[in-house]
Design an enzyme around this catalytic site. Structure first.
Site, short mmCIF file in Angstrom:
data_model
loop_
_atom_site.label_atom_id
_atom_site.label_comp_id
_atom_site.label_asym_id
_atom_site.label_seq_id
_atom_site.Cartn_x
_atom_site.Cartn_y
_atom_site.Cartn_z
N ASP A 1 -2.30 19.70 -14.95
CA ASP A 1 -2.85 18.47 -15.53
C ASP A 1 -2.42 18.48 -17.00
OD1 ASP A 1 -4.34 16.49 -16.73
OD2 ASP A 1 -6.19 16.93 -15.64
N LYS B 1 -4.81 7.56 -20.01
CA LYS B 1 -4.96 8.11 -21.35
C LYS B 1 -3.68 7.84 -22.17
CE LYS B 1 -8.82 9.47 -19.50
NZ LYS B 1 -9.05 10.80 -18.98
N TYR C 1 -11.06 19.39 -16.67
CA TYR C 1 -11.64 18.05 -16.62
C TYR C 1 -12.85 18.06 -15.68
CZ TYR C 1 -12.12 13.06 -16.03
OH TYR C 1 -12.63 11.79 -15.99
N ARG D 1 0.81 -1.23 0.00
CA ARG D 1 0.00 0.00 0.00
C ARG D 1 0.84 1.27 0.00
NH1 ARG D 1 -2.21 2.00 4.36
NH2 ARG D 1 -2.57 -0.03 5.34
C1 LIG Z 1 -9.38 11.26 -17.68
C2 LIG Z 1 -8.85 12.52 -17.15
C3 LIG Z 1 -8.69 12.72 -15.77
C4 LIG Z 1 -9.10 11.69 -14.75
O1 LIG Z 1 -8.42 10.49 -14.91
P1 LIG Z 1 -9.04 9.08 -14.45
O2 LIG Z 1 -7.95 8.12 -14.68
O3 LIG Z 1 -10.27 8.86 -15.28
O4 LIG Z 1 -9.41 9.22 -13.01
C5 LIG Z 1 -8.16 13.93 -15.35
N1 LIG Z 1 -7.81 14.89 -16.22
C6 LIG Z 1 -7.97 14.75 -17.55
C7 LIG Z 1 -7.58 15.86 -18.46
C8 LIG Z 1 -8.49 13.56 -18.06
O5 LIG Z 1 -8.65 13.41 -19.39
#
Ligand SMILES: *Cc1c(COP(=O)(O)O)cnc(C)c1O
Length: 351
Positions: A147, A172, A74, A22
């Site tokens: 992000d 992604k 997001y 963990r």
């Molecule tokens: C998908 C996404 C997230 C969140 O990611 P998860 O793995 O779905 O929790 C955050 N920011 C952006 C820009 C995203 O495309």
């Protein structure tokens, strides 16, 4: 290796440095080391999702504090910042983050703990000037987190621009095959923020699993070829869409006024990314009918995978979204550009 626990030596030390799965584990650490190199940071923490990574960042701040976040970001994270974060000691101001001066005005020196940016910002693909905003935030005593999911480290490296933390939904582009949910935070410097984030991850149990870490490592092996191709194809698609009479606007970092193109060139040396949106000239019904007629593009959420995806974001995001209802978000995969363009041209036309 895929294990939750690690054997001790007779003298009670741990030969691999890992104790229990963990707080951290060896497979996850290998993933983290790769992301640290990709982002040219000091250290990375991997999480069970992008949302787990982002929320761990906010929970690692010394609270109560004020946070500046973009209006266009997001959607799930924006909802969390609006509904959950206030009760956790986070006072959030949403600003137009395409305007560095507006961000600077929102910073309250001594009170603002962090500025959160997302660039390019989902689903309008607007840009924030990371270097300018980072310098202003640092003057006000705030850290900057970016992000960078939609760009990937192939396209931009926020740490090199002055950001303190880079977040990825590794679900992604980093993984790229739509088969792992994962997230990461890369820190420009080792220090108290990293330590607090590691504690949040351990106590909330938000770590990435070792099996997912192994899959993510495999996915990242092709990151550079995938993203280079996706950027190239997205540029072709955006050009074709700009010449299409059924499209009112193309939203793509490489498209816009001279100032935006200059910022994109300076900040995104690896290309303009594989994400774009189109606004259909016939409005919401035209957008929905176009999505229904597409066949190479699959109708699905998420982005950054090898298959091209289309999504009518306004229906997903619901009330209060800055996303217009004539907009279709396109995630460009690895199919040939002409197949994607032909699919769009056919689908955009009324039968
Ligand atoms: C998908 C996404 C997230 C969140 O990611 P998860 O793995 O779905 O929790 C955050 N920011 C952006 C820009 C995203 O495309």
């Amino acid at each position: 290796e895929i294990t939750t626990t690690f054997e001790r030596n007779a003298d009670t030390t741990y030969p691999l440095g890992s104790v229990y799965g963990r707080p951290d584990n060896a497979t996850v650490r290998r993933c983290e080391d790769v992301i640290t190199l990709l982002e040219a940071g000091a250290a990375t923490l991997a999480f069970g999702s992008g949302m787990a990574a982002a929320t761990a960042f906010f929970l690692a701040l010394e609270r109560p504090c004020h946070v500046v976040a973009p209006k266009v970001m997001y959607w799930s994270l924006r909802n969390w910042l609006r509904t959950e974060a206030p009760s956790l000691g986070l006072d959030v101001s949403f600003v137009d983050a395409t305007d560095a001066t507006a961000v600077a005005r929102a910073i309250r020196p001594g009170e603002t703990g962090a500025v959160w940016l997302e660039t390019p910002a989902n689903p309008l693909w607007t840009l924030s000037d990371v270097a300018t905003i980072s310098a202003m935030a640092h003057d006000g005593g705030a850290v900057v987190a970016v992000d960078s999911t939609a760009a990937s480290p192939v396209v931009q490296q926020p740490v090199a621009l002055g950001a303190d933390v880079v977040m990825h939904a590794a679900t992604k582009y980093l993984n790229g095959h739509s088969d792992v949910v994962a997230g990461s935070l890369t820190f420009a410097n080792a220090g108290p923020l990293l330590e607090r984030a590691a504690k949040v991850r351990a106590s909330y149990g938000a770590i990435l699993g070792p099996f997912e870490a192994a899959l993510l490592l495999r996915g990242m092996r092709t990151l550079f070829v995938r993203v280079a191709r996706q950027c190239e194809t997205a540029a072709y698609v955006s050009k074709a869409m700009r010449h299409n009479r059924d499209v009112a606007h193309v939203l793509y970092p490489g498209v816009g006024d001279e100032q935006i193109i200059q910022l994109a060139r300076a900040q995104m040396p690896g290309g303009f990314g594989g994400m774009l949106s189109i606004r259909c000239s016939g409005g919401r019904d035209h957008a929905l009918a176009t999505a229904a007629r597409l066949s190479v593009f699959k109708r699905a959420t998420s982005l950054g995978g090898v298959e091209s995806l289309v999504e009518h974001r306004a229906s997903i995001e619901g009330e209060g979204t800055p996303c217009p209802d004539d907009l279709l978000r396109l995630s460009i995969g690895l199919e040939p550009a002409d197949a994607l363009i032909a699919d769009l041209e056919r689908a955009l036309k009324a039968p």
